[in-house]
Design a protein around this motif. Structure first.
Motif, PDB file in Angstrom:
ATOM      1  N   LEU A  86       0.822  -1.221   0.000  1.00 40.70           N
ATOM      2  CA  LEU A  86       0.000   0.000   0.000  1.00 40.70           C
ATOM      3  C   LEU A  86       0.856   1.271   0.000  1.00 40.70           C
ATOM      4  CD1 LEU A  86      -2.769  -1.036   2.565  1.00 40.70           C
ATOM      5  CD2 LEU A  86      -3.026  -0.796   0.080  1.00 40.70           C
ATOM      6  N   ALA A  87       2.108   1.152   0.461  1.00 41.57           N
ATOM      7  CA  ALA A  87       2.965   2.346   0.554  1.00 41.57           C
ATOM      8  C   ALA A  87       3.120   3.050  -0.793  1.00 41.57           C
ATOM      9  CB  ALA A  87       4.334   1.947   1.107  1.00 41.57           C
ATOM     10  N   GLY A  88       3.020   2.284  -1.867  1.00 45.05           N
ATOM     11  CA  GLY A  88       3.159   2.901  -3.185  1.00 45.05           C
ATOM     12  C   GLY A  88       1.852   3.410  -3.758  1.00 45.05           C
ATOM     13  N   HIS A  89       0.782   3.281  -2.992  1.00 44.08           N
ATOM     14  CA  HIS A  89      -0.547   3.657  -3.504  1.00 44.08           C
ATOM     15  C   HIS A  89      -1.280   4.542  -2.495  1.00 44.08           C
ATOM     16  CE1 HIS A  89      -0.125   0.607  -6.715  1.00 44.08           C
ATOM     17  NE2 HIS A  89       0.522  -0.078  -5.783  1.00 44.08           N
ATOM     18  N   ARG A  90      -0.494   5.334  -1.760  1.00 41.83           N
ATOM     19  CA  ARG A  90      -1.088   6.111  -0.670  1.00 41.83           C
ATOM     20  C   ARG A  90      -2.152   7.080  -1.158  1.00 41.83           C
ATOM     21  NH1 ARG A  90       4.452   7.959   1.831  1.00 41.83           N
ATOM     22  NH2 ARG A  90       5.181   7.050  -0.109  1.00 41.83           N
ATOM     23  N   GLU A  91      -1.971   7.592  -2.373  1.00 38.72           N
ATOM     24  CA  GLU A  91      -2.923   8.584  -2.875  1.00 38.72           C
ATOM     25  C   GLU A  91      -4.295   7.954  -3.154  1.00 38.72           C
ATOM     26  OE1 GLU A  91      -0.522   7.244  -4.546  1.00 38.72           O
ATOM     27  OE2 GLU A  91      -1.394   6.543  -6.416  1.00 38.72           O
ATOM     28  N   LYS A  92      -4.349   6.628  -3.244  1.00 38.72           N
ATOM     29  CA  LYS A  92      -5.632   5.959  -3.529  1.00 38.72           C
ATOM     30  C   LYS A  92      -6.371   5.582  -2.247  1.00 38.72           C
ATOM     31  CE  LYS A  92      -3.503   3.879  -7.581  1.00 38.72           C
ATOM     32  NZ  LYS A  92      -2.682   2.714  -7.926  1.00 38.72           N
ATOM     33  N   LEU A  93      -5.739   5.773  -1.094  1.00 42.25           N
ATOM     34  CA  LEU A  93      -6.358   5.354   0.165  1.00 42.25           C
ATOM     35  C   LEU A  93      -7.179   6.481   0.775  1.00 42.25           C
ATOM     36  CD1 LEU A  93      -3.262   3.513   1.702  1.00 42.25           C
ATOM     37  CD2 LEU A  93      -5.170   2.499   0.438  1.00 42.25           C
ATOM     38  N   GLN A  94      -8.188   6.092   1.511  1.00 40.56           N
ATOM     39  CA  GLN A  94      -9.038   7.085   2.177  1.00 40.56           C
ATOM     40  C   GLN A  94      -8.423   7.545   3.505  1.00 40.56           C
ATOM     41  OE1 GLN A  94     -11.865   8.084   0.563  1.00 40.56           O
ATOM     42  NE2 GLN A  94     -11.187   6.689  -1.050  1.00 40.56           N
ATOM     43  N   LEU A  95      -7.459   6.780   3.997  1.00 36.48           N
ATOM     44  CA  LEU A  95      -6.845   7.088   5.295  1.00 36.48           C
ATOM     45  C   LEU A  95      -5.497   7.764   5.100  1.00 36.48           C
ATOM     46  CD1 LEU A  95      -7.342   3.668   7.095  1.00 36.48           C
ATOM     47  CD2 LEU A  95      -8.447   5.805   7.721  1.00 36.48           C
ATOM     48  N   ASP A  96      -5.106   8.589   6.081  1.00 35.76           N
ATOM     49  CA  ASP A  96      -3.745   9.105   5.983  1.00 35.76           C
ATOM     50  C   ASP A  96      -2.780   7.988   6.393  1.00 35.76           C
ATOM     51  OD1 ASP A  96      -3.127   9.212   8.820  1.00 35.76           O
ATOM     52  OD2 ASP A  96      -4.518  10.896   8.917  1.00 35.76           O
ATOM     53  N   TRP A  97      -1.550   8.140   5.975  1.00 36.71           N
ATOM     54  CA  TRP A  97      -0.590   7.041   6.105  1.00 36.71           C
ATOM     55  C   TRP A  97      -0.338   6.655   7.558  1.00 36.71           C
ATOM     56  CZ3 TRP A  97       0.627   3.096   3.644  1.00 36.71           C
ATOM     57  CH2 TRP A  97       1.815   2.405   3.855  1.00 36.71           C
ATOM     58  N   LYS A  98      -0.361   7.620   8.456  1.00 39.10           N
ATOM     59  CA  LYS A  98      -0.136   7.326   9.874  1.00 39.10           C
ATOM     60  C   LYS A  98      -1.195   6.342  10.381  1.00 39.10           C
ATOM     61  CE  LYS A  98       0.404   9.794  14.291  1.00 39.10           C
ATOM     62  NZ  LYS A  98      -0.733   9.244  15.006  1.00 39.10           N
ATOM     63  N   HIS A  99      -2.455   6.565   9.970  1.00 36.02           N
ATOM     64  CA  HIS A  99      -3.521   5.666  10.412  1.00 36.02           C
ATOM     65  C   HIS A  99      -3.406   4.290   9.766  1.00 36.02           C
ATOM     66  CE1 HIS A  99      -5.535   9.416  11.829  1.00 36.02           C
ATOM     67  NE2 HIS A  99      -5.874   8.580  12.797  1.00 36.02           N
ATOM     68  N   VAL A 100      -2.945   4.255   8.536  1.00 32.14           N
ATOM     69  CA  VAL A 100      -2.738   2.960   7.870  1.00 32.14           C
ATOM     70  C   VAL A 100      -1.732   2.150   8.670  1.00 32.14           C
ATOM     71  CG1 VAL A 100      -1.770   1.850   5.808  1.00 32.14           C
ATOM     72  CG2 VAL A 100      -3.321   3.791   5.563  1.00 32.14           C
ATOM     73  N   ARG A 101      -0.663   2.812   9.095  1.00 28.74           N
ATOM     74  CA  ARG A 101       0.429   2.116   9.781  1.00 28.74           C
ATOM     75  C   ARG A 101       0.037   1.666  11.188  1.00 28.74           C
ATOM     76  NH1 ARG A 101       5.017   0.251   7.847  1.00 28.74           N
ATOM     77  NH2 ARG A 101       6.503   1.531   8.969  1.00 28.74           N
ATOM     78  N   GLU A 102      -1.065   2.216  11.685  1.00 30.63           N
ATOM     79  CA  GLU A 102      -1.490   1.824  13.046  1.00 30.63           C
ATOM     80  C   GLU A 102      -2.799   1.040  13.015  1.00 30.63           C
ATOM     81  OE1 GLU A 102      -1.732   5.643  14.798  1.00 30.63           O
ATOM     82  OE2 GLU A 102       0.427   5.830  15.141  1.00 30.63           O
ATOM     83  N   HIS A 103      -3.295   0.742  11.838  1.00 32.20           N
ATOM     84  CA  HIS A 103      -4.624   0.140  11.723  1.00 32.20           C
ATOM     85  C   HIS A 103      -4.645  -1.272  12.337  1.00 32.20           C
ATOM     86  CE1 HIS A 103      -8.548  -0.744  10.096  1.00 32.20           C
ATOM     87  NE2 HIS A 103      -8.620   0.481   9.627  1.00 32.20           N
ATOM     88  N   ALA A 104      -5.692  -1.540  13.114  1.00 29.74           N
ATOM     89  CA  ALA A 104      -5.778  -2.832  13.796  1.00 29.74           C
ATOM     90  C   ALA A 104      -6.247  -3.944  12.863  1.00 29.74           C
ATOM     91  CB  ALA A 104      -6.724  -2.721  14.996  1.00 29.74           C
ATOM     92  N   SER A 105      -6.925  -3.601  11.785  1.00 35.49           N
ATOM     93  CA  SER A 105      -7.419  -4.635  10.853  1.00 35.49           C
ATOM     94  C   SER A 105      -7.102  -4.225   9.423  1.00 35.49           C
ATOM     95  CB  SER A 105      -8.934  -4.804  11.002  1.00 35.49           C
ATOM     96  OG  SER A 105      -9.289  -5.014  12.325  1.00 35.49           O
ATOM     97  N   LEU A 106      -5.857  -3.962   9.196  1.00 37.56           N
ATOM     98  CA  LEU A 106      -5.458  -3.434   7.881  1.00 37.56           C
ATOM     99  C   LEU A 106      -5.839  -4.385   6.748  1.00 37.56           C
ATOM    100  CD1 LEU A 106      -3.659  -1.103   6.530  1.00 37.56           C
ATOM    101  CD2 LEU A 106      -1.956  -2.905   6.347  1.00 37.56           C
ATOM    102  N   LYS A 107      -5.533  -5.667   6.951  1.00 37.26           N
ATOM    103  CA  LYS A 107      -5.743  -6.653   5.896  1.00 37.26           C
ATOM    104  C   LYS A 107      -7.212  -6.667   5.461  1.00 37.26           C
ATOM    105  CE  LYS A 107      -3.538 -10.298   7.113  1.00 37.26           C
ATOM    106  NZ  LYS A 107      -2.189 -10.740   6.891  1.00 37.26           N
ATOM    107  N   GLU A 108      -8.089  -6.731   6.438  1.00 37.48           N
ATOM    108  CA  GLU A 108      -9.515  -6.897   6.131  1.00 37.48           C
ATOM    109  C   GLU A 108     -10.182  -5.573   5.771  1.00 37.48           C
ATOM    110  OE1 GLU A 108      -8.127  -7.836   9.061  1.00 37.48           O
ATOM    111  OE2 GLU A 108      -7.923  -9.994   8.710  1.00 37.48           O
ATOM    112  N   LYS A 109      -9.866  -4.528   6.505  1.00 34.99           N
ATOM    113  CA  LYS A 109     -10.636  -3.285   6.364  1.00 34.99           C
ATOM    114  C   LYS A 109     -10.052  -2.315   5.332  1.00 34.99           C
ATOM    115  CE  LYS A 109     -13.711  -4.238   9.498  1.00 34.99           C
ATOM    116  NZ  LYS A 109     -13.569  -3.976  10.905  1.00 34.99           N
ATOM    117  N   VAL A 110      -8.765  -2.389   5.116  1.00 31.70           N
ATOM    118  CA  VAL A 110      -8.148  -1.430   4.184  1.00 31.70           C
ATOM    119  C   VAL A 110      -7.658  -2.143   2.919  1.00 31.70           C
ATOM    120  CG1 VAL A 110      -6.330   0.308   3.877  1.00 31.70           C
ATOM    121  CG2 VAL A 110      -7.446   0.036   6.105  1.00 31.70           C
TER     122      VAL A 110
END
Lengths: 408, 189
Positions: B109-133
């Motif tokens: 996902l690091a190479g596609h940050r502009e396509k995510l709805q979350l800011d990168w800090k939240h992505v890196r701390e997300h508890a269910s990244l695999k399923e939810k993001v």
């Protein structure tokens, strides 16, 4: 999609009742009943085509309306359990769900016939739980020139009896219409169920065909043995996104080797399969059997005209053990897409090793009873002690060492 | 001289599409472009505990001859990886661990940050990244018909800005720096 199937007295399958899923694997030793199960599906396909029982079992030459229909192995003489055409009735009962249309619809179909006579004994068709027509053994009369069913037109009173030819399934006869003897909507429903049965594709690609030039330039479906493989590749490559997805599997099969896929052209424009590696083109005749078979099986999942059911015999043939994970992943992902139900046979312990536990319910173990010749087919989840044992022992070992034979 | 790397993921089926090209790119950066990178598939590990057990019990006999092992689990359950490295060093195995924050999918996902709805800090701390993001991202931007549902092509895109990946995922930068300290991978004078 076939959700449930029951078979009685067809070849070695005297009593088989299975609940199928989207991905179904049949395992077992040689002559354990796997191929007979696939033959049973072919009989259902012949029923869908509306052929006579003799045509379904013994084959049919090409006609204006249909291609050549190859006989079922052993023909009518070996179709019934124990051979000799079978004194007993051969029976198929299927519960299906169509997922091709926007709204899924359920159907049920049952047919019984005697192979040696080539005559119907029993048949019904249901839309969900509603019976459209039915018959019972008691309705059957050997000397009567017709086969009689009770037709449920949805009106009060005794359902009328309607006569049909007895040498072919009622299903196809009803689908063709009946001069107001039954409703148009019922004729259409019968036709849709017949189409569901017809819409099966069997592939067992042979490198001989895969290496050859295709006669067609583009095509919607590959042939059973891989006929017109290169034409299918042309069709896939015409769609950039489909080509990219198809190529991704070939790249996983041969990492750091495959750059591109396409076709070379013969004297009159006929295509031949080709892989490009390191800037050089490698035509089908110099590619290995395993590469070609994997390329063909993968291509079958990119056909513009996908079948409802795809059957693949000995799916792992020619594919290196270290690439079987990829094969399982492909089968799983394509089955999950929901358009095509996959039914494959395998002898590979490694294929089993890559299955998920939830897939054991639709992995069927086949075993032939040496004393009676009957084949037994059970999902792995119903093999005694299997689920406990597989927690501690690799499934590949249990299969390879014959543990399953001892457990059933 | 040939250089062989074994990647030990928590899930070889899907993580391999992310980890293999990533490690190939990293060793190329470390001037080993011909390195042979293998993702462990046998024994088939499933989850952090199984992977850690395999590293200690099963793998030394089978893969001790390889130059470098990389254990790349999700960070959520990873514990005492330094201790694991030392334990393997005693067996003559060069193991380096790198836990993905929070999960391996973040590296893609690091190479596609502009396509995510979350800011990168939240992505890196997300508890269910695999399923939810990651899962909805893959469904939208991947290709269900492709191998790995399109993970390879998406990872290729991420690796086109390799420096950006290391900046976004400091654990990878740290891993690369640590690998550079290895005699076999150190920058030649």
């Amino acid at each position: 999609m076939i959700e449930q199937i029951s078979i009685r007295n067809f070849k070695s399958l005297t009593k088989v009742d299975l609940k199928l899923g989207r991905l179904n694997l049949f395992i077992g030793t040689n002559a354990s009943g796997k191929s007979n199960f696939l033959d049973a599906l072919r009989v259902l396909q012949g029923i869908g085509y509306g052929f006579t029982f003799n045509e379904i079992l013994d084959g049919k030459p090409k006609s204006a309306a249909s291609e050549v229909w190859e006989p079922i192995r052993g023909g009518s003489a070996r179709a019934g359990f124990g051979g000799a055409g079978g004194g007993e009735n051969i029976l198929f009962e299927v519960v299906g769900r169509s997922v091709a249309k926007e709204k899924p619809w359920d159907w049920g179909y049952r047919i019984s016939f005697v192979a040696s006579e080539g005559h119907l004994r029993e048949e019904y068709l249901k839309a969900g739980d509603t019976t459209i027509y039915s018959s019972t053994e008691a309705d059957y009369c050997r000397t009567h020139p017709y086969f009689t069913v009770r037709y449920y037109r949805g009106q009060k009173g005794q359902p009328p009896q309607v006569n049909f030819e007895k040498n072919r399934p009622v299903l196809g006869q009803m689908a063709r219409g009946g001069n107001d003897k039954w409703t148009k909507s019922h004729a259409e429903f019968a036709e849709r169920v017949a189409d569901e049965l017809v819409n099966m594709q069997r592939i067992d690609p042979s490198p001989l065909y895969l290496r050859a030039y295709s006669q067609a330039h583009t095509i919607q479906r590959i042939g059973e043995r891989g006929e017109n493989f290169a034409a299918l590749i042309n069709t896939i490559c015409a769609d950039e996104k489909a080509k990219s997805a198809y190529l991704s599997w070939l790249k996983e099969l041969r990492p750091a080797e495959v750059d591109d896929v396409g076709t070379l052209t013969g004297a009159v424009g006929e295509p031949m399969f080709m892989l490009k590696e390191g800037g050089r083109e490698y035509p089908a005749p110099v590619l290995s059997d395993g590469t070609l078979r994997f390329a063909a099986i993968t291509a079958a999942f990119f056909q513009p005209d996908m079948p409802g059911i795809l059957t693949i015999e000995e799916v792992e043939n020619g594919i290196h053990a270290s690439r079987l994970r990829l094969l399982v992943e492909m089968l799983r992902s394509r089955a999950a897409a929901g358009q095509t139900q996959i039914i494959a046979t395998t002898h590979s312990p490694i294929v089993l090793a890559w299955l998920k536990k939830e897939e054991y319910a639709t992995t069927f173990f086949c075993k032939r009873d040496e004393a009676t010749g009957e084949a037994h087919i059970r999902p792995l989840t119903e093999i005694p002690h299997f689920m406990e044992t597989v927690q501690k022992q690799p499934i590949s070992d249990l299969f390879a060492e014959g543990w399953l034979e001892t457990a059933l | 001289m040939s250089f062989s790397v074994l990647i030990i993921p928590e899930d070889p089926t899907h993580n391999g599409y992310i980890l293999k090209p990533l490690v190939e790119r990293m060793v190329r950066e470390l001037r080993k472009p011909q390195a042979r990178v293998t993702v462990l598939t046998n024994p088939k590990v499933n989850g952090y505990d199984a992977a850690r057990r395999a590293i200690v019990e099963d793998l030394p006999l089978r893969y001790k001859h390889l130059d470098l092992w990389l254990f790349m689990p999700d960070a959520d359950r990873a514990r005492n990886l330094a201790g694991l490295e030392k334990e393997l060093e005693a067996q003559g195995v060069c193991l380096r661990c790198c836990a993905a924050k929070p999960e391996v999918e973040a590296w893609l996902l690091a190479g596609h940050r502009e396509k995510l709805q979350l800011d990168w800090k939240h992505v890196r701390e997300h508890a269910s990244l695999k399923e939810k993001v990651f899962a909805p991202f893959l469904e939208k931007h991947g290709d269900a018909r492709a191998a790995g549902a399109g993970r390879s092509a998406l990872m290729d895109a991420t690796l086109r800005n390799y420096d950006g990946l290391l900046t976004a995922c400091d654990e990878l930068k740290e891993l690369q720096d640590r690998l550079r300290q290895l005699p076999a991978l150190g920058v030649q004078p």
